[in-house]
Motif scaffolding. Sequence first.
Motif, PDB file in Angstrom:
ATOM      1  N   THR A  12     -33.612  22.273  -8.469  1.00  0.00           N
ATOM      2  CA  THR A  12     -33.792  22.573  -9.382  1.00  0.00           C
ATOM      3  C   THR A  12     -33.188  21.322  -9.934  1.00  0.00           C
ATOM      4  O   THR A  12     -31.754  21.440  -9.832  1.00  0.00           O
TER       5      THR A  12
ATOM      6  N   LYS B   9     -29.576  21.073 -19.065  1.00  0.00           N
ATOM      7  CA  LYS B   9     -29.015  21.329 -19.911  1.00  0.00           C
ATOM      8  C   LYS B   9     -27.506  20.455 -20.033  1.00  0.00           C
ATOM      9  O   LYS B   9     -26.945  19.797 -20.516  1.00  0.00           O
ATOM     10  N   LYS B  10     -27.644  20.537 -18.562  1.00  0.00           N
ATOM     11  CA  LYS B  10     -26.490  19.455 -17.987  1.00  0.00           C
ATOM     12  C   LYS B  10     -26.451  18.564 -17.492  1.00  0.00           C
ATOM     13  O   LYS B  10     -25.362  17.501 -17.259  1.00  0.00           O
TER      14      LYS B  10
ATOM     15  N   ASP C 120     -30.293  20.938 -14.287  1.00  0.00           N
ATOM     16  CA  ASP C 120     -30.589  22.201 -15.245  1.00  0.00           C
ATOM     17  C   ASP C 120     -30.585  20.965 -16.223  1.00  0.00           C
ATOM     18  O   ASP C 120     -29.947  20.561 -16.099  1.00  0.00           O
TER      19      ASP C 120
END
Length: 154
Positions: free
Chosen positions: A96, A100-101, A98
């Motif tokens: 997965t 945003k990061k 992220d």
Amino acid sequence: MEEIIGTYEVLFAVSVKNGEEATQTAVERIRNLIADNAKEIVAEDVWGKRRFAYPIHYETEGYYVLCYFRSTPEFPAELTRVLGITEGVLRFIVLTVDEKKQKINVKVPEEPVTEETTEEVEAPAADETAAATDDEIGEPVEEIEEAAAPESVG
């Protein structure tokens, strides 16, 4: 009810022992599986033929592909199942992401360098470079060495 969509990444290595045509067929089969079941393919990066750090099933090389896609949470589980039973797939991992990061970085082929596109860039002076590196360091070196030294026991 709103459908949950996540961003995932899959990296897989395909066997090259059966020839280039069989390798490309296996890669295309996996690509088609992802394209048919994912909502969107965000990016794909073909690493190509690489040498393994250690032999996998007595093979020393594999063909690597990295793919980012968006889908519902059910598809990565199915993709993991299919990659596990697909002949020719030596290793794989589905993760997965992220967004945003982590920025999704994919190698983009560079344009060929011509005389028109090359520009002269002036290098900074030596004292400018030294000043920039001194400002970037947060603590003096002496304090770091003192903090790292073990305390004497009594």
